[in-house]
Scaffold this motif. Sequence first.
Motif, PDB file in Angstrom:
ATOM      1  N   SER A 170       6.139   6.324  -4.291  1.00  0.00           N
ATOM      2  CA  SER A 170       6.243   6.532  -5.938  1.00  0.00           C
ATOM      3  C   SER A 170       6.264   7.892  -6.066  1.00  0.00           C
ATOM      4  O   SER A 170       6.763   8.449  -7.110  1.00  0.00           O
ATOM      5  N   LYS A 171       5.345   8.782  -5.373  1.00  0.00           N
ATOM      6  CA  LYS A 171       5.382  10.347  -5.610  1.00  0.00           C
ATOM      7  C   LYS A 171       6.688  10.928  -5.233  1.00  0.00           C
ATOM      8  O   LYS A 171       6.446  12.246  -5.535  1.00  0.00           O
ATOM      9  N   THR A 172       7.397  10.419  -4.442  1.00  0.00           N
ATOM     10  CA  THR A 172       8.661  10.837  -3.978  1.00  0.00           C
ATOM     11  C   THR A 172       9.898  10.373  -4.803  1.00  0.00           C
ATOM     12  O   THR A 172      10.471  11.267  -5.242  1.00  0.00           O
ATOM     13  N   MET A 173      10.064   9.171  -5.056  1.00  0.00           N
ATOM     14  CA  MET A 173      11.166   8.572  -5.845  1.00  0.00           C
ATOM     15  C   MET A 173      10.742   8.103  -7.068  1.00  0.00           C
ATOM     16  O   MET A 173      11.666   7.586  -7.819  1.00  0.00           O
ATOM     17  N   GLY A 174       9.547   8.132  -7.449  1.00  0.00           N
ATOM     18  CA  GLY A 174       9.032   7.757  -8.898  1.00  0.00           C
ATOM     19  C   GLY A 174       8.721   6.299  -8.966  1.00  0.00           C
ATOM     20  O   GLY A 174       8.864   5.301  -8.051  1.00  0.00           O
ATOM     21  N   TYR A 175       7.885   5.741  -9.702  1.00  0.00           N
ATOM     22  CA  TYR A 175       7.145   4.542  -9.589  1.00  0.00           C
ATOM     23  C   TYR A 175       7.950   3.419  -9.977  1.00  0.00           C
ATOM     24  O   TYR A 175       8.047   2.472  -9.269  1.00  0.00           O
ATOM     25  N   ARG A 176       8.606   3.604 -10.970  1.00  0.00           N
ATOM     26  CA  ARG A 176       9.664   2.488 -11.322  1.00  0.00           C
ATOM     27  C   ARG A 176      10.764   2.205 -10.314  1.00  0.00           C
ATOM     28  O   ARG A 176      11.088   1.115 -10.111  1.00  0.00           O
ATOM     29  N   GLU A 177      11.367   3.246  -9.694  1.00  0.00           N
ATOM     30  CA  GLU A 177      12.354   3.103  -8.565  1.00  0.00           C
ATOM     31  C   GLU A 177      11.663   2.413  -7.391  1.00  0.00           C
ATOM     32  O   GLU A 177      12.413   1.745  -6.829  1.00  0.00           O
ATOM     33  N   THR A 178      10.452   2.940  -7.288  1.00  0.00           N
ATOM     34  CA  THR A 178       9.822   2.282  -5.905  1.00  0.00           C
ATOM     35  C   THR A 178       9.394   0.826  -6.016  1.00  0.00           C
ATOM     36  O   THR A 178       9.995  -0.047  -5.308  1.00  0.00           O
ATOM     37  N   LEU A 179       9.369   0.378  -7.429  1.00  0.00           N
ATOM     38  CA  LEU A 179       9.047  -1.017  -7.803  1.00  0.00           C
ATOM     39  C   LEU A 179      10.430  -1.934  -7.609  1.00  0.00           C
ATOM     40  O   LEU A 179      10.398  -3.019  -7.280  1.00  0.00           O
ATOM     41  N   LEU A 180      11.481  -0.954  -8.069  1.00  0.00           N
ATOM     42  CA  LEU A 180      12.875  -1.558  -7.984  1.00  0.00           C
ATOM     43  C   LEU A 180      13.158  -1.958  -6.543  1.00  0.00           C
ATOM     44  O   LEU A 180      13.682  -3.048  -6.502  1.00  0.00           O
ATOM     45  N   VAL A 222       0.827  -1.287  -0.052  1.00  0.00           N
ATOM     46  CA  VAL A 222      -0.009   0.056   0.003  1.00  0.00           C
ATOM     47  C   VAL A 222       0.755   1.328  -0.022  1.00  0.00           C
ATOM     48  O   VAL A 222       0.371   2.246  -0.809  1.00  0.00           O
ATOM     49  N   ILE A 223       1.977   1.084   0.618  1.00  0.00           N
ATOM     50  CA  ILE A 223       2.909   2.529   0.575  1.00  0.00           C
ATOM     51  C   ILE A 223       3.829   2.533  -0.673  1.00  0.00           C
ATOM     52  O   ILE A 223       4.590   3.719  -0.702  1.00  0.00           O
ATOM     53  N   ILE A 224       3.467   1.825  -1.546  1.00  0.00           N
ATOM     54  CA  ILE A 224       4.144   2.117  -2.916  1.00  0.00           C
ATOM     55  C   ILE A 224       3.585   3.259  -3.465  1.00  0.00           C
ATOM     56  O   ILE A 224       4.456   4.208  -4.070  1.00  0.00           O
ATOM     57  N   THR A 225       2.325   3.579  -3.286  1.00  0.00           N
ATOM     58  CA  THR A 225       1.590   4.884  -3.712  1.00  0.00           C
ATOM     59  C   THR A 225       2.251   6.188  -3.431  1.00  0.00           C
ATOM     60  O   THR A 225       2.919   6.820  -4.054  1.00  0.00           O
ATOM     61  N   PRO A 226       2.451   6.255  -1.890  1.00  0.00           N
ATOM     62  CA  PRO A 226       3.092   7.482  -1.636  1.00  0.00           C
ATOM     63  C   PRO A 226       4.544   7.515  -1.999  1.00  0.00           C
ATOM     64  O   PRO A 226       5.078   8.736  -2.179  1.00  0.00           O
TER      65      PRO A 226
END
Length: 519
Positions: free
Chosen positions: A469-479, A463-467
């Motif tokens: 990702s707004k800081t470090m980017g969607y792709r970077e968060t998934l990495l 769930v915390i991927i969404t907030p």
Amino acid sequence: MEEECMVDESGVKEMVPTPEKAAGDFSIVKRSKAWYMVALMSLCYGIGELSHFLVGTTSRAMSQDLEYGDQSCLRNSSIPEQLGGENTTCSDYLEQETCDNVLTNLTNGSSFCQWDYNGMGIEYQILAGPSFILAFSIGGLLIGALADRYNRVVILATSTIVFSACTVVMGTAQEVWQLIFLRFGVAFGESACQPVSASLVMSLFPQSLHGAALGLVNWGIYFGYGLSYVVGNYIPPLDILGQGWRWAYYLSGIPGFLFAALLLLTTSDPRSLAASKKDDALPLEAEQSSKKDTEIESKSICNTAWINLSYFLHPFVILLCLGACFRHTAGFSWAYNSQLYFDYYYPGTDVGIWLFSVSIVGGSSGILIGGAVSDRIVKRTGLHARAWVLAASQTIASPFAAGVLLLPPPYCFASLLIAYLFAEMWFGVLFAILIELVPASACSFVIAVFFFVMNNVGGNVPVIITPISKTMGYRETLLLFYPGFFLISAALFGIMGIALRKSNIGRKNSQSVVQKCES
């Protein structure tokens, strides 16, 4: 399976299922019938997982129909893609005003892009994760406890009917809260699949086949997960009877009723068969004595929930659970965001067949190979070999998981195939370790508690991927969450292997972990 809490002449109860007893149970059900039951359990699990992950592949269509979640600039599906040119990327426009005026002169007054619901946002994350995990965890505990006492086939069939019915009704939802409510039912029903199936496998097969049998059961996970991409990508555009995404849910729920009927009509709980044969062989006096012994045994502290819970609190089980939490978080992070990731970075890419094929081939092959390999290795070196298989597979999978997020299509799908092939070796092997660490009498309950912890972490942390990702980017968060957590889980499984090797369990077998308890 006969009760595992056996009383010897000294009055000591031993909570360990012996290999002879396992083999004896295996003789109660013919080998072909045992594998048939495993196949049915796998199909039930597959339909449950199809319902589980279908929200991820239909999220955008549902959000646009029911109007929930985040909005962003998306390509106008009514405009041919070639009119936009190679350099037109709608996601680059962050404001509605600029989005609605992209290439309007080239498309007869209609914008090539449009501001619309994108399927992401906190509402989606709650629908995909916490709403499912809450009911899944509670249901797993309740059903796991019931499965240790009552007919497991009836429990599994009833649970399959529950999640199938809720899946069908989800297609009629008019508000997002209705989707969340019905998802509770899907999760509660599916929560029976793993603990009940693992318990049945333990009764149906000797220890040497646990990994392979559990691998086949868990193949249903990848079948259902992969099928969700086909159903979610290709059924809504057909717009059957003008209902779009709704028919994806209607069609996904129907097969579960058939599989439940086959379970009830063509299979039986081997534990019930064993008890029936034992009762038929007893004369009246012995039967009365057996009933008294059963009543005394049922009151024994060995059968209380507290004693069952104590097996979960064993250091080896806790360490195994910690590694599983990180691994499950990595898997859910990708599963809940894979469709949205490609929609965001590679809009227009036909990912349905790609992700279905990769999931089926890579995932199912990985889990079957993992179970078979660990079964062979454990015969030669001991239980710790399974933990090393877990550590090695997750380590190898990590760089290929990173490649999924760093390479463009179609190369990312090739990387994903290899990542699945190694990463998905974990599930059957993990539970083969678990059921060998605990007595059969507590198997379903301990697995349910294990699932409760693993799924609450793995299902809720994404769930915390969404907030983030707004800081470090969607792709970077998934990495961070996908290949990164693979590596962390590999390290924990490696420590588990070392600990098992240094213990009696690693050198002998899983029976030594279980201590005797006074009557």
